[in-house]
Design a protein around this motif. Structure first.
Motif, short mmCIF file in Angstrom:
data_model
loop_
_atom_site.label_atom_id
_atom_site.label_comp_id
_atom_site.label_asym_id
_atom_site.label_seq_id
_atom_site.Cartn_x
_atom_site.Cartn_y
_atom_site.Cartn_z
N CYS A 195 0.78 -0.77 0.28
CA CYS A 195 0.11 0.06 -0.05
C CYS A 195 0.75 1.17 -0.12
N ARG A 216 -4.58 6.42 0.17
CA ARG A 216 -3.89 4.96 0.16
C ARG A 216 -4.41 4.41 -1.11
N TYR A 219 -3.69 0.48 -2.87
CA TYR A 219 -2.67 -0.76 -2.97
C TYR A 219 -2.79 -1.51 -4.43
#
Length: 335
Positions: free
Chosen positions: A74, A82, A84
């Protein structure tokens, strides 16, 4: 698929600090978290490949994929956003190997940072895992409204995770951009990002191609209930289907719309740009990595602007005389 949460204290989490530079005076700080052991393995493979032939990282990742167990890392941006990504995806693991302070598509980032105070809706066409949808809807780029359009069912799970990890602040449309709306197509998702493409005929589709319905930019704009006064920015990264997508944007291209599209370095005839210049009659501007914006008057100049046949180059177009045209022409004139 198990996600590695930032706060997960039960796993061996590693962090790699970096800085992402977009413009003078503007930076995006980030850290990368993930399994320390798995990230170390990916770094080791990258070092070995780099010191030998310098090629074959994709094959190396496929070889160790069972060891990584579809783990995710991440990217944690300074404002709390964020992103991922799969550890075995060489397209994204450059965030923590080989490229300190990775600058992914810095040319687009610099352009959008200049547009931070302009109100617009963002169509992220060919969104992949949602990188631009995450950033455009963030504080960093002005909290814009964004719709992520992605044809790959295989990518959808991570795209949805990135939406959910960022307070569901962008929408997802799992369809393929095309010149006609509501057609049954197939999406070939076998191989690296550059090999992904839309297949229009069932007889010519690869065995692993996924069924997907088509949508036009005009239909997408109607679904989002955009008015004639709403500004629209479209990022077209649809692996060779750019002209088809533009053909399905007759109404969108009559409004104040800015199109960011890719013209790949291996296309020495510059097909997409010639279509924009000769068929649409729209102005074209080249986005340089250093942030410079240059007007392209003649396709002959494209040979100089696209020297590397292994990468794609980003260009911008918009309806002549539109607000976006006046704005970007002013930037190009100052440059």
């Amino acid at each position: 698929m198990r996600s590695l949460a930032y706060e997960d204290a039960t796993a061996a989490i590693g962090f790699s600090r970096g800085r992402r530079y977009l413009m003078d005076g503007g930076t995006f700080d980030y850290e990368v978290s993930g399994s320390r052991l798995s990230m170390g393995l990916v770094r080791l493979l990258h070092t070995i490949v780099s010191r030998s032939t310098g090629r074959g990282m994709g094959l190396a990742m496929r070889a160790v994929r069972p060891l990584l167990h579809s783990q995710l890392s991440c990217v944690h941006f300074a404002d709390g956003s964020r992103l991922y990504f799969k550890l075995d995806d060489i397209y994204w693991n450059a965030f923590f190997i080989g490229h300190p302070g990775m600058t992914y598509e810095a040319d687009i980032g610099k352009l959008l940072l200049r547009m931070k105070d302009i109100d617009y809706t963002f169509f992220d066409c060919g969104a992949n895992i949602g990188y631009w949808s995450v950033l455009v809807t963030s504080e960093m780029l002005g909290h814009k409204r964004a719709i992520a359009v992605e044809a790959s069912r295989k990518t959808l799970a991570i795209l949805e995770q990135n939406r959910d990890a960022n307070d569901q602040r962008f929408e997802i449309c799992r369809k393929a951009l095309f010149e006609y709306d509501g057609h049954s197509l197939f999406f070939s998702d076998d191989g690296p990002h550059s090999a992904r493409h839309i297949v229009t005929s069932q007889s010519s589709r690869p065995s692993q191609a996924e069924p997907v319905m088509s949508i036009t930019l005009d239909a997408l704009a109607r679904q989002q209930q955009l008015t004639d006064s709403d500004r629209l920015v479209v990022k077209l990264d649809v692996e060779g289907a750019e002209i088809s997508a533009l053909k399905g944007a007759q109404q969108v291209l009559k409004r104040d719309t800015l199109i960011i599209y890719e013209d790949h370095g291996d296309d020495r005839t510059h097909t997409t740009t010639r279509h924009v210049l000769d068929v649409l009659g729209f102005p074209v501007f080249f986005l340089a990595a250093d942030g410079a914006v240059t007007k392209v008057d003649d396709p002959v100049a494209m040979d100089r602007l696209k020297p590397n046949p292994k990468i794609g180059y980003n260009f911008v177009t918009c309806p002549p005389g539109s607000g976006f045209h006046r704005w970007i022409a002013g930037i190009a004139d100052r440059a």
